[in-house]
Design a protein around this motif. Sequence first.
Motif, mmCIF file in Angstrom:
data_model
loop_
_atom_site.group_PDB
_atom_site.id
_atom_site.type_symbol
_atom_site.label_atom_id
_atom_site.label_comp_id
_atom_site.label_asym_id
_atom_site.label_seq_id
_atom_site.Cartn_x
_atom_site.Cartn_y
_atom_site.Cartn_z
ATOM 1 N N VAL A 125 0.861 -1.187 0.000
ATOM 2 C CA VAL A 125 0.000 0.000 0.000
ATOM 3 C C VAL A 125 0.893 1.232 0.000
ATOM 4 O O VAL A 125 1.850 1.319 0.775
ATOM 5 C CB VAL A 125 -0.940 -0.006 1.223
ATOM 6 N N PHE A 126 0.568 2.196 -0.858
ATOM 7 C CA PHE A 126 1.388 3.385 -1.071
ATOM 8 C C PHE A 126 0.689 4.589 -0.432
ATOM 9 O O PHE A 126 -0.367 5.014 -0.878
ATOM 10 C CB PHE A 126 1.547 3.592 -2.587
ATOM 11 N N GLU A 127 1.278 5.143 0.637
ATOM 12 C CA GLU A 127 0.747 6.368 1.238
ATOM 13 C C GLU A 127 1.478 7.578 0.671
ATOM 14 O O GLU A 127 2.704 7.671 0.749
ATOM 15 C CB GLU A 127 0.895 6.355 2.760
ATOM 16 N N VAL A 128 0.720 8.527 0.132
ATOM 17 C CA VAL A 128 1.276 9.698 -0.549
ATOM 18 C C VAL A 128 1.122 10.914 0.363
ATOM 19 O O VAL A 128 0.042 11.495 0.468
ATOM 20 C CB VAL A 128 0.560 9.947 -1.896
ATOM 21 N N GLN A 129 2.216 11.319 1.025
ATOM 22 C CA GLN A 129 2.154 12.464 1.926
ATOM 23 C C GLN A 129 2.317 13.794 1.181
ATOM 24 O O GLN A 129 1.763 14.808 1.585
ATOM 25 C CB GLN A 129 3.231 12.345 2.997
ATOM 26 N N ASP A 130 3.133 13.797 0.160
ATOM 27 C CA ASP A 130 3.342 14.961 -0.699
ATOM 28 C C ASP A 130 3.465 14.471 -2.129
ATOM 29 O O ASP A 130 3.782 13.301 -2.362
ATOM 30 C CB ASP A 130 4.624 15.720 -0.322
ATOM 31 N N LEU A 131 3.225 15.373 -3.075
ATOM 32 C CA LEU A 131 3.329 14.981 -4.483
ATOM 33 C C LEU A 131 4.796 15.047 -4.929
ATOM 34 O O LEU A 131 5.299 16.098 -5.301
ATOM 35 C CB LEU A 131 2.447 15.884 -5.349
ATOM 36 N N TRP A 132 5.441 13.920 -4.798
ATOM 37 C CA TRP A 132 6.806 13.766 -5.319
ATOM 38 C C TRP A 132 6.716 12.977 -6.614
ATOM 39 O O TRP A 132 5.951 12.006 -6.670
ATOM 40 C CB TRP A 132 7.665 13.005 -4.301
ATOM 41 N N PRO A 133 7.461 13.348 -7.653
ATOM 42 C CA PRO A 133 8.515 14.365 -7.693
ATOM 43 C C PRO A 133 8.028 15.764 -8.057
ATOM 44 O O PRO A 133 8.846 16.660 -8.240
ATOM 45 C CB PRO A 133 9.435 13.837 -8.776
ATOM 46 N N SER A 134 6.720 15.979 -8.173
ATOM 47 C CA SER A 134 6.225 17.282 -8.634
ATOM 48 C C SER A 134 6.725 18.433 -7.768
ATOM 49 O O SER A 134 7.096 19.498 -8.283
ATOM 50 C CB SER A 134 4.698 17.283 -8.643
ATOM 51 N N PHE A 135 6.750 18.222 -6.434
ATOM 52 C CA PHE A 135 7.162 19.316 -5.563
ATOM 53 C C PHE A 135 8.637 19.694 -5.737
ATOM 54 O O PHE A 135 8.950 20.858 -6.005
ATOM 55 C CB PHE A 135 6.851 18.985 -4.107
ATOM 56 N N PRO A 136 9.585 18.756 -5.596
ATOM 57 C CA PRO A 136 10.983 19.165 -5.776
ATOM 58 C C PRO A 136 11.270 19.697 -7.174
ATOM 59 O O PRO A 136 12.113 20.580 -7.345
ATOM 60 C CB PRO A 136 11.777 17.897 -5.463
ATOM 61 N N ILE A 137 10.578 19.176 -8.168
ATOM 62 C CA ILE A 137 10.767 19.685 -9.528
ATOM 63 C C ILE A 137 10.281 21.132 -9.615
ATOM 64 O O ILE A 137 10.958 22.003 -10.172
ATOM 65 C CB ILE A 137 10.042 18.786 -10.546
ATOM 66 N N ALA A 138 9.115 21.414 -9.042
ATOM 67 C CA ALA A 138 8.587 22.783 -9.062
ATOM 68 C C ALA A 138 9.502 23.746 -8.325
ATOM 69 O O ALA A 138 9.585 24.934 -8.679
ATOM 70 C CB ALA A 138 7.191 22.805 -8.448
ATOM 71 N N MET A 139 10.217 23.254 -7.308
ATOM 72 C CA MET A 139 11.115 24.102 -6.537
ATOM 73 C C MET A 139 12.508 24.197 -7.166
ATOM 74 O O MET A 139 13.406 24.812 -6.602
ATOM 75 C CB MET A 139 11.240 23.553 -5.108
ATOM 76 N N GLY A 140 12.683 23.570 -8.338
ATOM 77 C CA GLY A 140 13.948 23.676 -9.059
ATOM 78 C C GLY A 140 15.035 22.738 -8.587
ATOM 79 O O GLY A 140 16.205 22.909 -8.940
ATOM 80 N N ALA A 141 14.664 21.716 -7.819
ATOM 81 C CA ALA A 141 15.673 20.812 -7.272
ATOM 82 C C ALA A 141 16.105 19.720 -8.253
ATOM 83 O O ALA A 141 17.063 18.994 -7.995
ATOM 84 C CB ALA A 141 15.152 20.157 -5.989
ATOM 85 N N VAL A 142 15.391 19.589 -9.389
ATOM 86 C CA VAL A 142 15.728 18.563 -10.385
ATOM 87 C C VAL A 142 15.848 19.264 -11.735
ATOM 88 O O VAL A 142 14.915 19.263 -12.546
ATOM 89 C CB VAL A 142 14.656 17.453 -10.440
ATOM 90 N N PRO A 143 16.995 19.886 -12.028
ATOM 91 C CA PRO A 143 17.119 20.694 -13.245
ATOM 92 C C PRO A 143 17.193 19.890 -14.540
ATOM 93 O O PRO A 143 16.810 20.383 -15.604
ATOM 94 C CB PRO A 143 18.422 21.478 -13.022
ATOM 95 N N ALA A 144 17.676 18.655 -14.478
ATOM 96 C CA ALA A 144 17.879 17.875 -15.703
ATOM 97 C C ALA A 144 16.558 17.301 -16.215
ATOM 98 O O ALA A 144 15.822 16.631 -15.476
ATOM 99 C CB ALA A 144 18.869 16.749 -15.446
ATOM 100 N N GLY A 145 16.266 17.541 -17.492
ATOM 101 C CA GLY A 145 15.022 17.058 -18.084
ATOM 102 C C GLY A 145 14.900 15.554 -18.058
ATOM 103 O O GLY A 145 13.819 15.008 -17.778
#
Length: 401
Positions: A125-145
């Motif tokens: 069972v997968f509990e989703v506390q935050d939308l990863w990777p959408s959040f770190p990507i939106a914050m610029g933490a994953v620059p590589a396409g």
Amino acid sequence: MHILVFSQYHTNPDCPATSRHYSLLAHIARYHRVTLITTRTWEQQRLTQEFPWLPEGVEMRAADIPYHNRMGPARRVLAFGQYVAYAYREGLKVDKPDVIWGISTPLTAAWVAARVARRRRVPWVFEVQDLWPSFPIAMGAVPAGWARQRLFALEKSLYQSAAHVLPLSPDMTRYVTDLGIPAAKVTTVLNGTDLDLAARATDAAVAALRQEYRLEGKQVVLYAGTFGRANDIPTLVAAAEELAAQNPDMCWLFMGLGYHEPLIREAAARCPAIRLVPPQPRHAVFTWFRLAAVSVVSFLEMPVLDANSPAKFYDSLAVGTPVIVTNQGWTKAFVEQHGAGWFVPAGQPDALATKLLELLAQPEKLQTAGQRGKQAARQLFDRQQIAHTVKQVLEKAATLR
């Protein structure tokens, strides 16, 4: 039934953290065997020693892996990888579980849960506390396409492989189902709050806190939580200074730690109406919320943040303190539907100061909204009820072999 839990960060009510899973595990361990694979990150950050580190009946395997909010992206990735390696080894050593519960964030904790589940041929069972990777990507933490593409592909594969998905807000649920995951496979389980701890915020406790911090006669505005980049803290500081110039009876408390702490400290040095309060243990935070006339739950204006399920939102309403929210998602809809708070757009300090000035001049309006929020919290936010729902999902998932 044996439940194997993968969660990189375990906390208890002595910690300055939400301790959500402490409550859920305590309930579930009364009915089933529970093994938790985690780290000791928070164990040294306990502020009190009132609660046992583990709920009764929970077995723990924990790695010594440092982690804190001041770490940069590379150091965080290393900590995530170290946990994956440790958790995978331990997940193969423990007695075979009937079901696995993988808790994200980070997404890597869910990934290792899925890997162990596949290897041991049990559902997870997968509990989703935050939308990863959408959040770190939106914050610029994953620059590589290419890295972003790989992470999104990994995320979707985890939703698909899980027997069930547990998002922590209605907006997260919508995000998951929009990816093509069947609605029957998804159950929203709100972050919720601990109503037994909220009951500690008595009149006497509030009066003692007012006296200790010299807040008699003050109308308190509270921000409690992380001072992170995503929390729009500069807007709150600017609003606090503007409000202080117009309302001499106002005191804005910032309680917590994080990236913007120096900014708040500087503002407090030049404006006596702004105070920086150190983090408080989970069991004490409710008295601070009840002390406040209104609390603020703020995030930057980003669609990914609209789905958040912040603990401070639930905790404030649980003690009858209304909330101002700054994101456009489900929390805005909730406070408007229940009459439990107000919305002010993110990034607008003038608008926030104006709304607070208006509300502080109408204490009856604040009290009415607070009572409505408290009633909603009793009905919808009780973690004991949420724990029962999670237990049922895990029990059902264990039959899907």
